[in-house]
Design a protein around this motif. Structure first.
Motif, mmCIF file in Angstrom:
data_model
loop_
_atom_site.group_PDB
_atom_site.id
_atom_site.type_symbol
_atom_site.label_atom_id
_atom_site.label_comp_id
_atom_site.label_asym_id
_atom_site.label_seq_id
_atom_site.Cartn_x
_atom_site.Cartn_y
_atom_site.Cartn_z
ATOM 1 N N ASP A 181 9.084 -35.183 4.586
ATOM 2 C CA ASP A 181 10.286 -35.673 5.126
ATOM 3 C C ASP A 181 10.669 -37.100 5.507
ATOM 4 O O ASP A 181 9.457 -37.955 5.169
ATOM 5 C CB ASP A 181 10.971 -34.614 5.979
ATOM 6 C CG ASP A 181 10.121 -34.757 7.392
ATOM 7 O OD1 ASP A 181 9.310 -35.673 7.669
ATOM 8 O OD2 ASP A 181 10.453 -33.882 8.160
ATOM 9 N N PHE A 182 11.612 -37.654 5.927
ATOM 10 C CA PHE A 182 11.775 -38.997 6.266
ATOM 11 C C PHE A 182 10.830 -39.440 7.336
ATOM 12 O O PHE A 182 10.746 -40.468 7.677
ATOM 13 C CB PHE A 182 13.409 -39.285 6.576
ATOM 14 C CG PHE A 182 13.831 -38.685 7.844
ATOM 15 C CD1 PHE A 182 13.741 -39.657 8.797
ATOM 16 C CD2 PHE A 182 14.102 -37.259 7.935
ATOM 17 C CE1 PHE A 182 14.317 -38.828 10.183
ATOM 18 C CE2 PHE A 182 14.754 -37.140 9.054
ATOM 19 C CZ PHE A 182 14.862 -37.749 10.207
ATOM 20 N N ILE A 183 10.303 -38.481 8.126
ATOM 21 C CA ILE A 183 9.488 -38.714 9.101
ATOM 22 C C ILE A 183 8.141 -39.067 8.852
ATOM 23 O O ILE A 183 7.171 -39.606 9.389
ATOM 24 C CB ILE A 183 9.680 -37.785 10.433
ATOM 25 C CG1 ILE A 183 10.623 -37.766 10.891
ATOM 26 C CG2 ILE A 183 8.658 -38.157 11.558
ATOM 27 C CD1 ILE A 183 11.094 -36.691 12.001
ATOM 28 N N GLY A 184 7.662 -38.494 7.763
ATOM 29 C CA GLY A 184 6.370 -38.643 7.121
ATOM 30 C C GLY A 184 5.529 -37.412 7.183
ATOM 31 O O GLY A 184 4.235 -37.627 6.700
ATOM 32 N N HIS A 185 5.950 -36.326 7.591
ATOM 33 C CA HIS A 185 5.138 -35.007 7.690
ATOM 34 C C HIS A 185 5.786 -34.079 6.773
ATOM 35 O O HIS A 185 7.079 -34.105 6.381
ATOM 36 C CB HIS A 185 4.716 -34.546 9.210
ATOM 37 C CG HIS A 185 5.843 -34.528 10.009
ATOM 38 N ND1 HIS A 185 6.837 -33.477 9.623
ATOM 39 C CD2 HIS A 185 6.446 -35.117 10.966
ATOM 40 C CE1 HIS A 185 7.785 -33.529 10.679
ATOM 41 N NE2 HIS A 185 7.460 -34.544 11.439
ATOM 42 N N ASN A 195 7.992 -31.326 5.626
ATOM 43 C CA ASN A 195 9.552 -30.776 5.959
ATOM 44 C C ASN A 195 9.605 -29.243 6.406
ATOM 45 O O ASN A 195 8.855 -28.640 5.858
ATOM 46 C CB ASN A 195 10.337 -31.044 4.907
ATOM 47 C CG ASN A 195 11.758 -30.726 5.265
ATOM 48 O OD1 ASN A 195 12.234 -29.572 5.507
ATOM 49 N ND2 ASN A 195 12.639 -31.933 5.467
ATOM 50 N N ASN A 196 10.378 -28.941 7.476
ATOM 51 C CA ASN A 196 10.234 -27.664 7.808
ATOM 52 C C ASN A 196 10.392 -26.658 6.806
ATOM 53 O O ASN A 196 9.967 -25.482 6.782
ATOM 54 C CB ASN A 196 10.978 -27.399 9.000
ATOM 55 C CG ASN A 196 12.514 -27.749 8.722
ATOM 56 O OD1 ASN A 196 12.773 -28.509 7.952
ATOM 57 N ND2 ASN A 196 13.620 -27.063 9.372
ATOM 58 N N PRO A 253 1.513 -31.464 12.939
ATOM 59 C CA PRO A 253 2.098 -31.861 11.429
ATOM 60 C C PRO A 253 0.955 -31.863 10.465
ATOM 61 O O PRO A 253 -0.045 -32.061 10.831
ATOM 62 C CB PRO A 253 2.498 -33.370 11.800
ATOM 63 C CG PRO A 253 1.860 -33.848 13.119
ATOM 64 C CD PRO A 253 1.678 -32.741 13.928
ATOM 65 N N TYR A 281 0.421 -33.730 6.578
ATOM 66 C CA TYR A 281 0.734 -35.086 6.142
ATOM 67 C C TYR A 281 0.360 -34.827 4.541
ATOM 68 O O TYR A 281 -0.381 -34.335 3.973
ATOM 69 C CB TYR A 281 0.067 -36.047 6.924
ATOM 70 C CG TYR A 281 0.394 -36.556 8.079
ATOM 71 C CD1 TYR A 281 1.791 -37.021 8.599
ATOM 72 C CD2 TYR A 281 -0.340 -35.831 9.188
ATOM 73 C CE1 TYR A 281 1.995 -37.145 9.869
ATOM 74 C CE2 TYR A 281 -0.044 -36.033 10.514
ATOM 75 C CZ TYR A 281 1.016 -36.731 10.709
ATOM 76 O OH TYR A 281 1.616 -36.749 12.153
#
Length: 150
Positions: free
Chosen positions: A16-20, A22-23, A67, A69
């Motif tokens: 996702d946009f955070i870098g880990h 996505n749920n 998370p 990655y």
């Protein structure tokens, strides 16, 4: 007790946009696990569909711990913590290859008649196929707690 255990790689489209991871990807991995469980007991989805019943989900719960990655490999375990006449609760654990818990969760599934979409009870023979994968969550938590005591 048997578990379904498999490993998958984390790809760029999982991030996702955070870098880990996505749920929603965890829900997709749960789907893969459920499919592997049904295949392992000899009830692949395409066969049970032709027998007139289908598995449907009625509830999903996931707790995220750490998370994952891009490039990680995720180890996934699935087992059944509760088996009823027409439903089951499946437990999931997601960890990286170092064994760090990334997430854990459960899903409640229900077998329904394909035509009526009403619950359908498993016959004795069908139920017996699931039994090797049934393990009480309370017992698993107790076992885990015992191992963590210094």
């Amino acid at each position: 007790m048997q578990k379904i255990c498999f490993e998958l790689e984390v790809y760029s489209f999982h991030i996702d946009f955070i870098g880990h991871v996505n749920n929603i990807v965890y829900v997709q991995w749960m789907e893969i696990g459920r499919t592997k469980l049904l295949e392992a007991i000899g009830m692949p989805t395409h066969e049970i569909f032709h027998q007139g019943f289908v598995p449907v989900l009625v509830q999903t719960n996931i707790t995220y711990k750490s998370p994952l990655y891009l490039g990680d490999r995720v180890q996934i375990e699935i087992w059944i913590s509760e088996l009823r006449n027409a439903s089951a609760i499946m437990q999931f654990r997601f960890a990286n290859v170092q064994g760090t818990l990334a997430a854990e969760g459960w899903q409640k599934g229900l077998f329904v008649d394909r035509e009526t979409m009403r619950p359908r009870r498993l016959c004795t023979e069908e139920r017996a196929l699931f039994l090797p994968y049934v393990h009480s969550t309370d017992a698993a938590q107790s076992d885990s707690a015992l191992r963590e005591v210094p």
